[in-house]
Enzyme design. Structure first.
Site, PDB file in Angstrom:
ATOM      1  N   GLU A 281       0.836  -1.207   0.000  1.00 39.56           N
ATOM      2  CA  GLU A 281       0.000   0.000   0.000  1.00 39.56           C
ATOM      3  C   GLU A 281       0.870   1.255   0.000  1.00 39.56           C
ATOM      4  OE1 GLU A 281      -3.125  -0.118  -0.596  1.00 39.56           O
ATOM      5  OE2 GLU A 281      -3.261  -2.283  -0.387  1.00 39.56           O
ATOM      6  N   TRP A 284       1.611   1.661  -3.420  1.00 34.37           N
ATOM      7  CA  TRP A 284       0.508   2.280  -4.188  1.00 34.37           C
ATOM      8  C   TRP A 284       0.637   3.805  -4.100  1.00 34.37           C
ATOM      9  CZ3 TRP A 284      -2.814   0.978  -7.825  1.00 34.37           C
ATOM     10  CH2 TRP A 284      -3.204  -0.345  -7.978  1.00 34.37           C
ATOM     11  N   TRP A 312     -21.101  12.034 -19.304  1.00 35.57           N
ATOM     12  CA  TRP A 312     -21.410  12.239 -17.879  1.00 35.57           C
ATOM     13  C   TRP A 312     -22.686  13.047 -17.710  1.00 35.57           C
ATOM     14  CZ3 TRP A 312     -18.687   9.093 -15.086  1.00 35.57           C
ATOM     15  CH2 TRP A 312     -17.362   8.823 -15.379  1.00 35.57           C
ATOM     16  N   ASN A 347     -10.595   3.220   3.142  1.00 35.93           N
ATOM     17  CA  ASN A 347     -10.299   2.994   1.721  1.00 35.93           C
ATOM     18  C   ASN A 347     -11.387   2.193   1.010  1.00 35.93           C
ATOM     19  OD1 ASN A 347      -8.546   2.998  -0.671  1.00 35.93           O
ATOM     20  ND2 ASN A 347      -8.439   0.800  -0.251  1.00 35.93           N
ATOM     21  N   TRP A 365     -16.078  12.044 -12.362  1.00 33.70           N
ATOM     22  CA  TRP A 365     -15.175  11.754 -11.251  1.00 33.70           C
ATOM     23  C   TRP A 365     -14.503  13.021 -10.719  1.00 33.70           C
ATOM     24  CZ3 TRP A 365     -10.055  13.045 -12.066  1.00 33.70           C
ATOM     25  CH2 TRP A 365      -9.638  13.173 -13.388  1.00 33.70           C
ATOM     26  N   TRP A 388      -9.594   8.313  -7.855  1.00 35.92           N
ATOM     27  CA  TRP A 388     -10.801   8.666  -8.613  1.00 35.92           C
ATOM     28  C   TRP A 388     -10.748   8.149 -10.037  1.00 35.92           C
ATOM     29  CZ3 TRP A 388     -15.484   9.784  -7.190  1.00 35.92           C
ATOM     30  CH2 TRP A 388     -15.682  10.182  -5.870  1.00 35.92           C
TER      31      TRP A 388
HETATM   32  P1  FAD Z   1      -3.440   2.002   5.146  1.00 32.90           P
HETATM   33  O1  FAD Z   1      -4.254   0.911   4.580  1.00 32.90           O
HETATM   34  O2  FAD Z   1      -2.943   1.858   6.512  1.00 32.90           O
HETATM   35  O3  FAD Z   1      -2.222   2.217   4.134  1.00 32.90           O
HETATM   36  C1  FAD Z   1      -0.977   2.806   4.543  1.00 32.90           C
HETATM   37  C2  FAD Z   1      -0.652   3.971   3.640  1.00 32.90           C
HETATM   38  O4  FAD Z   1      -0.504   3.519   2.294  1.00 32.90           O
HETATM   39  C3  FAD Z   1      -1.738   5.022   3.592  1.00 32.90           C
HETATM   40  O5  FAD Z   1      -1.626   5.911   4.671  1.00 32.90           O
HETATM   41  C4  FAD Z   1      -1.464   5.691   2.248  1.00 32.90           C
HETATM   42  O6  FAD Z   1      -0.411   6.623   2.334  1.00 32.90           O
HETATM   43  C5  FAD Z   1      -0.995   4.513   1.404  1.00 32.90           C
HETATM   44  N1  FAD Z   1      -2.127   3.961   0.658  1.00 32.90           N
HETATM   45  C6  FAD Z   1      -2.994   3.002   1.064  1.00 32.90           C
HETATM   46  N2  FAD Z   1      -3.884   2.715   0.086  1.00 32.90           N
HETATM   47  C7  FAD Z   1      -3.571   3.529  -0.948  1.00 32.90           C
HETATM   48  C8  FAD Z   1      -4.124   3.722  -2.244  1.00 32.90           C
HETATM   49  N3  FAD Z   1      -5.164   3.004  -2.684  1.00 32.90           N
HETATM   50  N4  FAD Z   1      -3.582   4.663  -3.037  1.00 32.90           N
HETATM   51  C9  FAD Z   1      -2.511   5.395  -2.634  1.00 32.90           C
HETATM   52  N5  FAD Z   1      -1.938   5.240  -1.414  1.00 32.90           N
HETATM   53  C10 FAD Z   1      -2.463   4.333  -0.585  1.00 32.90           C
HETATM   54  N6  FAD Z   1      -5.125   8.521  -0.077  1.00 32.90           N
HETATM   55  C11 FAD Z   1      -4.564   9.661   0.351  1.00 32.90           C
HETATM   56  O7  FAD Z   1      -3.575   9.606   1.102  1.00 32.90           O
HETATM   57  N7  FAD Z   1      -5.051  10.863  -0.027  1.00 32.90           N
HETATM   58  C12 FAD Z   1      -6.139  10.986  -0.849  1.00 32.90           C
HETATM   59  O8  FAD Z   1      -6.545  12.107  -1.196  1.00 32.90           O
HETATM   60  C13 FAD Z   1      -6.779   9.795  -1.291  1.00 32.90           C
HETATM   61  N8  FAD Z   1      -7.895   9.855  -2.050  1.00 32.90           N
HETATM   62  C14 FAD Z   1      -8.486   8.677  -2.468  1.00 32.90           C
HETATM   63  C15 FAD Z   1      -9.632   8.749  -3.282  1.00 32.90           C
HETATM   64  C16 FAD Z   1     -10.256   7.581  -3.709  1.00 32.90           C
HETATM   65  C17 FAD Z   1     -11.486   7.666  -4.589  1.00 32.90           C
HETATM   66  C18 FAD Z   1      -9.735   6.329  -3.325  1.00 32.90           C
HETATM   67  C19 FAD Z   1     -10.405   5.070  -3.781  1.00 32.90           C
HETATM   68  C20 FAD Z   1      -8.596   6.250  -2.535  1.00 32.90           C
HETATM   69  C21 FAD Z   1      -7.958   7.422  -2.096  1.00 32.90           C
HETATM   70  N9  FAD Z   1      -6.813   7.374  -1.273  1.00 32.90           N
HETATM   71  C22 FAD Z   1      -6.219   8.549  -0.869  1.00 32.90           C
HETATM   72  C23 FAD Z   1      -6.154   6.093  -0.961  1.00 32.90           C
HETATM   73  C24 FAD Z   1      -6.584   5.412   0.354  1.00 32.90           C
HETATM   74  O9  FAD Z   1      -7.966   5.372   0.439  1.00 32.90           O
HETATM   75  C25 FAD Z   1      -6.013   6.086   1.597  1.00 32.90           C
HETATM   76  O10 FAD Z   1      -4.633   6.299   1.455  1.00 32.90           O
HETATM   77  C26 FAD Z   1      -6.249   5.201   2.832  1.00 32.90           C
HETATM   78  O11 FAD Z   1      -7.613   4.968   3.009  1.00 32.90           O
HETATM   79  C27 FAD Z   1      -5.668   5.865   4.048  1.00 32.90           C
HETATM   80  O12 FAD Z   1      -5.932   5.127   5.190  1.00 32.90           O
HETATM   81  P2  FAD Z   1      -4.767   4.425   6.005  1.00 32.90           P
HETATM   82  O13 FAD Z   1      -3.674   5.405   6.250  1.00 32.90           O
HETATM   83  O14 FAD Z   1      -5.381   3.785   7.176  1.00 32.90           O
HETATM   84  O15 FAD Z   1      -4.270   3.351   4.949  1.00 32.90           O
END
Ligand code: FAD
Length: 480
Positions: A281, A284, A312, A347, A365, A388
């Protein structure tokens, strides 16, 4: 030598390459933060982001003071502010960590050229991601557009993630006299100051911004949740993910620190498996920066060109209902309310609400990305854009358009006891779990007993998912 360190999205002392190098090179180090939101237009920090920034800067200033230094706060334009502080302190050099955002590339290049021309030494560093986006290339050269090979490539490099830097010794680096610093209150970053309404009460209850809080969050996650991360990360009803996103976004912790801490946590095979899922992640996040760097138009334009012609809808009322968590689909409404109240959304639920906006409502989106931008404490141009575009089907390695999330089955699968929905949609609290994700299926008597009058206390579903799904597939046919 007198060195300014221009702090940006790196509000920490440890593992700060620019600050670290400045302390090695200079006798005097002057940390500066410049507030210049107009320079980030159209992605100036949103409301929740500003709230966080207020507290993060307050914390950082106190930390720097405790270490014998300080933080000079100035309003932009950035170049003018840096020049002014450089002139007052007699600085020889300016160091900063690169920010990698499209809107800031040209600005930073201009600032660099202008400071160079002033005779100042400028040095920039990488501190925001693990690897320079230009250094990670496909076998045939060029950027990756698919995650798995990107992850495999970085996975192979894992031992090459440099060890994080310590907090530098700042004692004795203060200038003879500190240049004037503005009061942070004057920047109107908090809600009362922004619009007179304190919408941040729950945000404040949920989050503690700052570097120490970031480290504590990481430690608590490793102690309590990381071992179950592979299963629990998809469960919005459990504290299964790290909640590190706002800390990473504001640079209160670096990905390198997270990477090394998690590597150090591994003691056996099961832990290795859990750690690998979690680190993927973090990659990602890295991938999102890779995409933004190589495809800088994607915050507003679809990466896959054909989506520019997607038909859209234009439905201001539909958008408003989605924003307010009044769609009539409990898991969607729970997510949207969690977002508004706490500045964060799980997420799995981000994916569900994004699918609902783009596929069930056929709304662009970009409208969803803008709302997230204003509401998220972790609003990050790279991750938000990727998320998005992924949901809409138009991005790199996006989910195929025809895979449309069913909000009822997603709710039943990932919030099986309904705890998450009950927390955020309290008007449904007393409905038996069996009907919680589809209240319209509940017998009239069950609804009455639970105190629910559909259309009055909780909305009817604003679309029929089955019909909406077909409409989305038909719309897709027009660009296929
Ligand atoms: P954990 O699951 O603990 O993951 C650890 C870290 O990995 C996160 O803090 C984040 O930095 C990174 N990470 C995890 N999943 C993703 C992912 N899918 N994409 C990119 N990085 C990821 N994340 C943001 O930080 N900022 C945003 O503006 C953002 N907008 C999003 C919009 C949409 C529509 C979607 C589907 C996802 C988005 N995310 C965003 C990704 C993700 O949802 C969040 O990073 C995550 O929910 C943060 O929670 P956590 O720190 O507990 O994640």
């Amino acid at each position: 030598m007198i060195i300014l360190v221009w702090l940006r999205h790196d509000l920490r002392l440890a593992d700060h390459p620019a600050l670290w190098q400045a302390v090695q090179d200079g006798a005097v180090v002057v940390p500066v933060f410049v507030w210049a939101p107009e320079e980030e237009d159209p992605w100036a920090p949103g409301g929740a982001h500003r709230w966080w920034l207020h507290h993060s800067l307050t914390d950082l200033k106190a930390r720097l003071q405790a270490h014998g230094s300080d933080l000079v706060l100035r309003s932009g334009p950035s170049l003018e502010a840096l020049r002014e502080v450089a002139a007052t302190t007699g600085a020889d050099a300016v160091y900063w960590n690169a920010r990698l955002l499209p809107a800031l590339r040209a600005r930073d290049a201009e600032i660099r050229a202008a400071l160079d021309a002033d005779g100042l030494t400028v040095k920039t560093f990488t501190g925001r991601i693990l690897h320079d986006p230009d250094a990670v290339q496909t076998g045939s050269g060029g950027p990756y557009k698919v995650f798995t090979p990107f992850w495999k490539k970085l996975g192979k490099l894992d031992y090459e993630v440099d060890a994080p830097l310590d907090v530098p010794i700042l004692t004795g680096t203060a200038p003879v006299a500190w240049p004037a610093s503005e009061a942070i209150g004057g920047w109107a970053l908090t809600p009362e100051a922004q619009d007179g309404v304190d919408w941040a009460t729950e945000i404040a209850a949920r989050w503690t911004p700052g570097e120490e809080a970031a480290q504590a969050r990481l430690q608590a996650f490793m102690d309590e949740a990381l071992i179950d991360y592979a299963d629990d990360r998809n469960r919005p009803d459990r504290p299964g993910s790290s909640s590190l996103s706002p800390y990473l976004h504001h640079g209160e912790i670096s990905p390198r620190q997270v990477w090394h801490a998690v590597q150090g946590w591994i003691q056996n095979g099961a832990m290795k498996d859990a750690a690998e899922v979690f680190l993927s992640e973090i990659v990602w996040r890295e991938f999102s920066y890779h995409l933004l760097w190589h495809f800088p138009e994607t915050p507003t334009e679809p990466l896959k060109d054909k989506y520019a012609a997607f038909p859209w809808a234009d439905d201001a009322e539909g958008l408003r209902r989605w924003q307010r968590g009044q769609t009539g689909y409990p898991i969607v409404d729970a997510g949207m309310r969690q977002l508004y109240a706490t500045g964060w959304m799980h997420n799995r639920v981000r994916m569900i609400v994004a699918s609902f906006l783009t596929k069930d409502l056929l709304l662009p989106w970009q409208r969803g990305a803008e709302w997230f931008w204003d509401c998220l404490v972790d609003a990050d141009l790279a991750s938000n854009t990727m998320g998005w575009q992924w949901a809409a089907g138009s991005g790199a390695d996006a989910q195929p358009f025809f895979r449309i999330f069913n909000p009822v089955s997603q709710g039943e699968r990932y919030d099986p006891q309904g705890d998450y929905v009950r927390r955020w949609v309290p008007e449904l609290r007393d409905l038996p779990t069996k009907y919680l994700h589809a209240p319209w299926d509940a017998p009239a008597q069950q609804l009455r007993q639970a105190g629910i009058a559909l259309g009055e206390t909780y909305p009817h579903p604003m679309v029929n998912h089955k019909a909406a799904r077909q409409a989305a597939l038909d719309a897709y046919e027009t660009i296929k």
